[in-house]
Design a protein around this motif. Structure first.
Motif, PDB file in Angstrom:
ATOM      1  N   GLU A  89       0.833  -1.202   0.000  1.00 29.93           N
ATOM      2  CA  GLU A  89       0.000   0.000   0.000  1.00 29.93           C
ATOM      3  C   GLU A  89       0.869   1.254   0.000  1.00 29.93           C
ATOM      4  N   VAL A  90       1.933   1.241   0.791  1.00 31.04           N
ATOM      5  CA  VAL A  90       2.851   2.380   0.824  1.00 31.04           C
ATOM      6  C   VAL A  90       3.493   2.567  -0.554  1.00 31.04           C
ATOM      7  N   ILE A  91       3.875   1.476  -1.180  1.00 30.49           N
ATOM      8  CA  ILE A  91       4.454   1.564  -2.531  1.00 30.49           C
ATOM      9  C   ILE A  91       3.448   2.194  -3.485  1.00 30.49           C
ATOM     10  N   ASP A  92       2.175   1.787  -3.394  1.00 35.82           N
ATOM     11  CA  ASP A  92       1.139   2.350  -4.268  1.00 35.82           C
ATOM     12  C   ASP A  92       0.970   3.851  -4.052  1.00 35.82           C
ATOM     13  N   ILE A  93       0.933   4.282  -2.778  1.00 32.00           N
ATOM     14  CA  ILE A  93       0.713   5.711  -2.538  1.00 32.00           C
ATOM     15  C   ILE A  93       1.963   6.539  -2.801  1.00 32.00           C
ATOM     16  N   MET A  94       3.123   5.880  -2.889  1.00 32.15           N
ATOM     17  CA  MET A  94       4.364   6.591  -3.188  1.00 32.15           C
ATOM     18  C   MET A  94       4.713   6.552  -4.673  1.00 32.15           C
ATOM     19  N   SER A  95       4.154   5.591  -5.399  1.00 30.20           N
ATOM     20  CA  SER A  95       4.538   5.417  -6.803  1.00 30.20           C
ATOM     21  C   SER A  95       3.847   6.383  -7.740  1.00 30.20           C
ATOM     22  N   GLY A  96       2.768   6.974  -7.296  1.00 27.43           N
ATOM     23  CA  GLY A  96       2.081   7.922  -8.148  1.00 27.43           C
ATOM     24  C   GLY A  96       0.864   7.352  -8.827  1.00 27.43           C
ATOM     25  N   ASP A  97       0.629   6.031  -8.719  1.00 25.23           N
ATOM     26  CA  ASP A  97      -0.565   5.457  -9.331  1.00 25.23           C
ATOM     27  C   ASP A  97      -1.816   5.996  -8.629  1.00 25.23           C
ATOM     28  N   ILE A  98      -1.808   5.977  -7.325  1.00 26.89           N
ATOM     29  CA  ILE A  98      -2.837   6.602  -6.496  1.00 26.89           C
ATOM     30  C   ILE A  98      -2.051   7.404  -5.461  1.00 26.89           C
ATOM     31  N   PRO A  99      -1.549   8.563  -5.842  1.00 21.98           N
ATOM     32  CA  PRO A  99      -0.603   9.249  -4.961  1.00 21.98           C
ATOM     33  C   PRO A  99      -1.238   9.751  -3.667  1.00 21.98           C
ATOM     34  N   SER A 100      -0.458   9.662  -2.632  1.00 23.86           N
ATOM     35  CA  SER A 100      -0.837  10.249  -1.350  1.00 23.86           C
ATOM     36  C   SER A 100      -0.875  11.769  -1.529  1.00 23.86           C
ATOM     37  N   PRO A 101      -1.719  12.458  -0.774  1.00 29.59           N
ATOM     38  CA  PRO A 101      -1.694  13.915  -0.829  1.00 29.59           C
ATOM     39  C   PRO A 101      -0.308  14.494  -0.511  1.00 29.59           C
ATOM     40  N   VAL A 102       0.463  13.791   0.317  1.00 29.11           N
ATOM     41  CA  VAL A 102       1.826  14.237   0.619  1.00 29.11           C
ATOM     42  C   VAL A 102       2.645  14.269  -0.673  1.00 29.11           C
ATOM     43  N   ILE A 103       2.535  13.218  -1.465  1.00 27.51           N
ATOM     44  CA  ILE A 103       3.294  13.108  -2.711  1.00 27.51           C
ATOM     45  C   ILE A 103       2.736  14.062  -3.761  1.00 27.51           C
ATOM     46  N   SER A 104       1.420  14.067  -3.920  1.00 29.78           N
ATOM     47  CA  SER A 104       0.840  14.917  -4.969  1.00 29.78           C
ATOM     48  C   SER A 104       1.105  16.399  -4.702  1.00 29.78           C
ATOM     49  N   SER A 105       1.165  16.799  -3.431  1.00 31.65           N
ATOM     50  CA  SER A 105       1.447  18.211  -3.151  1.00 31.65           C
ATOM     51  C   SER A 105       2.906  18.563  -3.439  1.00 31.65           C
ATOM     52  N   MET A 106       3.809  17.607  -3.277  1.00 33.45           N
ATOM     53  CA  MET A 106       5.233  17.867  -3.523  1.00 33.45           C
ATOM     54  C   MET A 106       5.576  17.912  -5.009  1.00 33.45           C
ATOM     55  N   PHE A 107       4.828  17.167  -5.794  1.00 35.62           N
ATOM     56  CA  PHE A 107       5.155  17.034  -7.214  1.00 35.62           C
ATOM     57  C   PHE A 107       4.005  17.514  -8.089  1.00 35.62           C
ATOM     58  N   SER A 108       3.505  18.699  -7.781  1.00 34.59           N
ATOM     59  CA  SER A 108       2.441  19.300  -8.580  1.00 34.59           C
ATOM     60  C   SER A 108       2.779  20.755  -8.848  1.00 34.59           C
ATOM     61  N   ASP A 109       2.079  21.299  -9.834  1.00 37.51           N
ATOM     62  CA  ASP A 109       2.310  22.704 -10.165  1.00 37.51           C
ATOM     63  C   ASP A 109       1.463  23.588  -9.257  1.00 37.51           C
ATOM     64  N   GLY A 110       1.470  24.867  -9.523  1.00 38.43           N
ATOM     65  CA  GLY A 110       0.727  25.823  -8.703  1.00 38.43           C
ATOM     66  C   GLY A 110      -0.776  25.624  -8.752  1.00 38.43           C
TER      67      GLY A 110
END
Length: 195
Positions: A89-110
């Protein structure tokens, strides 16, 4: 007391000093300072490495304590409720397939649009970084995403379970347990009062 005396006492191998207690379990100085050091590294990675202000130190201290508290109190209680976050599950939320809000906020535009390519580029940089700073930051993101997943699952369980604590029940009962004395008078249509 001279600060060097305190430091020499800490470094002399004396009995471990507790800086607090969480859930009846002591928090040692070394445990807290390890978490603080980890968070200071993250802060330095995210900002100017030479920037160390009093506000930044206070922020890191608070986050370190909150992190220790979350790990010693919140996660064990969530796990007691039967909730788990597995490695896949951690791999899934870290891989970007179903990104965690932590990940999506770090790797998103404005505008909040997630860029998986930016995530993959960061992972590639982690693999090439000899200092270990990128890997440490990646581990931090992974731990935060896992904590967020725990909390999200627990919150979902509470919201969907219909659970009410005693105070909520009392408020509902007292709010709906009202009686009124009313009298109605009925006047039929077409009735004309003379007089």
């Amino acid at each position: 007391i001279d600060p060097t005396t305190i430091l020499s006492w800490f470094n002399s191998g004396q009995e471990e000093v507790n800086v607090g207690t969480v859930n009846g379990e002591p928090v040692t100085y070394s445990e807290f300072s390890k978490e603080l050091e980890r968070l200071e590294g993250v802060s330095q990675f995210m900002t100017n490495p030479d920037a160390s202000t009093e506000d930044m130190q206070k922020y890191n201290n608070e986050n370190a304590w909150n992190s220790v508290m979350f790990n010693k109190l919140i996660i064990p209680n969530i796990e007691k409720a039967g909730i788990a976050v597995g490695e896949n599950e951690v791999i899934d939320i870290m891989s970007g397939d179903i990104p965690s809000p932590v990940i999506s906020s770090m790797f998103s535009d404005g505008n909040g649009i997630f860029y998986k390519d930016a995530l993959l580029q960061f992972v590639e940089t982690c693999n090439q970084d000899e200092t270990g700073a990128y890997k440490s930051f990646w581990n931090y993101l992974s731990e935060e995403a896992k904590k967020q997943q725990y909390f999200g699952k627990y919150l979902s369980l509470m919201v969907n379970s219909g659970y009410m604590n005693p105070l909520m029940k009392e408020n509902i009962i007292s709010g709906t347990n009202n009686t009124f004395d009313l009298e109605f008078v009925s006047i039929p249509f077409g009735y004309e009062r003379k007089g």
